[in-house]
Design an enzyme around this catalytic site. Structure first.
Site: not given
Ligand code: FE2
Ligand code: FE2
Length: 265
Positions: A39, A68
């Site tokens: 991420e 994210h």
């Molecule tokens: Fe992270």
């Molecule tokens: Fe995260």
């Protein structure tokens, strides 16, 4: 079945190190199946299709994400064509991608799931406890014994509670998101391997992967600041779990934690 999971890969230092060392780690630890949390692999924010492809080429079978996941715009379209990248499953149904994949291995089917916690997290998602309870029972009914969950959450309590919630149902429940590896890896009473947080793969001299000075400045000044990904030596963090493919129960879990010196890079 020996599974390697590496936690949040941060920026270029994290992804280059994982790409370089993954084949060696897999051989050394006789790994059958590899899952990476990607991420933060694109400059700390999200993941691009090109980076994901590099991580697959290096030896990952599945890439999980977290809050994210949408930071790189092109990923949403890519998720529709690349089922091996997961987004948290507790988004609404009309959101691109999936939070689950089932893969056939020589040892049987394994389901990899990715969910996001709700305490102190940005988005208001569906209740992951209710969704996963239902989903895991269904997977077992469908004959999938091995079930791995990356539970991306902020609080230790939510991540530990999820471990016990799925104890005996999931094979492995690993926490991610806080980027600091916890020292509480264990097999829960009913046979689920658990760790509160797997930790990150990113710069050692950093605050959660970001440049120290910029984060300290932020805390001193309360002003909005850019947080570049830090440089220098990289630490790789994650877990190695061993699962009995017949029962889906975990036999072992150990932390993976290795500091790479610049000379190794
Ligand atoms: Fe992270
Ligand atoms: Fe995260």
């Amino acid at each position: 079945m020996r599974i390697l999971f590496l936690g949040d890969i941060v920026g270029e230092p994290g992804r280059k190190s994982v790409i370089k060392f993954l084949p060696q780690i897999k051989e050394e630890h006789r790994i059958d199946f590899t899952i990476l949390n990607g991420e933060n692999s694109a400059s700390g924010r999200g993941i691009t299709p090109a980076i994901a492809n590099d991580l697959f080429k290096a030896g990952a079978q599945v890439i999980t994400t977290g809050d994210h996941v949408w930071d790189q715009r092109e990923l949403a379209d890519h998720l529709e064509n690349e089922p091996r990248i997961l987004r948290p499953l507790n988004y609404p149904e009309n959101v691109p991608g999936s939070g689950e994949i089932i893969i056939d291995t020589e040892s049987g089917k394994i389901a990899v799931l990715n969910a996001q916690g709700r305490t102190f997290m940005g988005q208001a998602l569906e209740n992951p406890f209710l969704m996963l309870e239902e989903r895991v029972v269904q997977l077992k009914a469908d004959g999938v014994q091995m079930i791995f969950l990356d539970f991306h959450a902020e609080t230790t309590s939510e991540k530990i509670a999820m471990g016990f919630h799925l104890d005996g149902k999931a094979s492995v429940v690993v926490g991610t998101h806080t980027h600091v590896q916890t020292a509480d890896e264990r097999i829960l009473p009913e046979g689920t391997a658990h760790i509160t947080d797997a930790g990150m793969c990113g710069p050692e001299i950093s605050v959660l992967g970001r440049n120290v000075d910029s984060i300290v400045y932020r805390f001193k000044s309360s002003l909005p600041t850019r947080f570049p990904v830090a440089k220098g030596p990289v630490r790789l963090c994650g877990i190695i779990a061993e699962i009995d493919p017949m029962t889906g129960k975990a036999k072992n879990i150990e932390r993976y934690n290795r500091l790479l010196e610049p000379s190794e890079m």
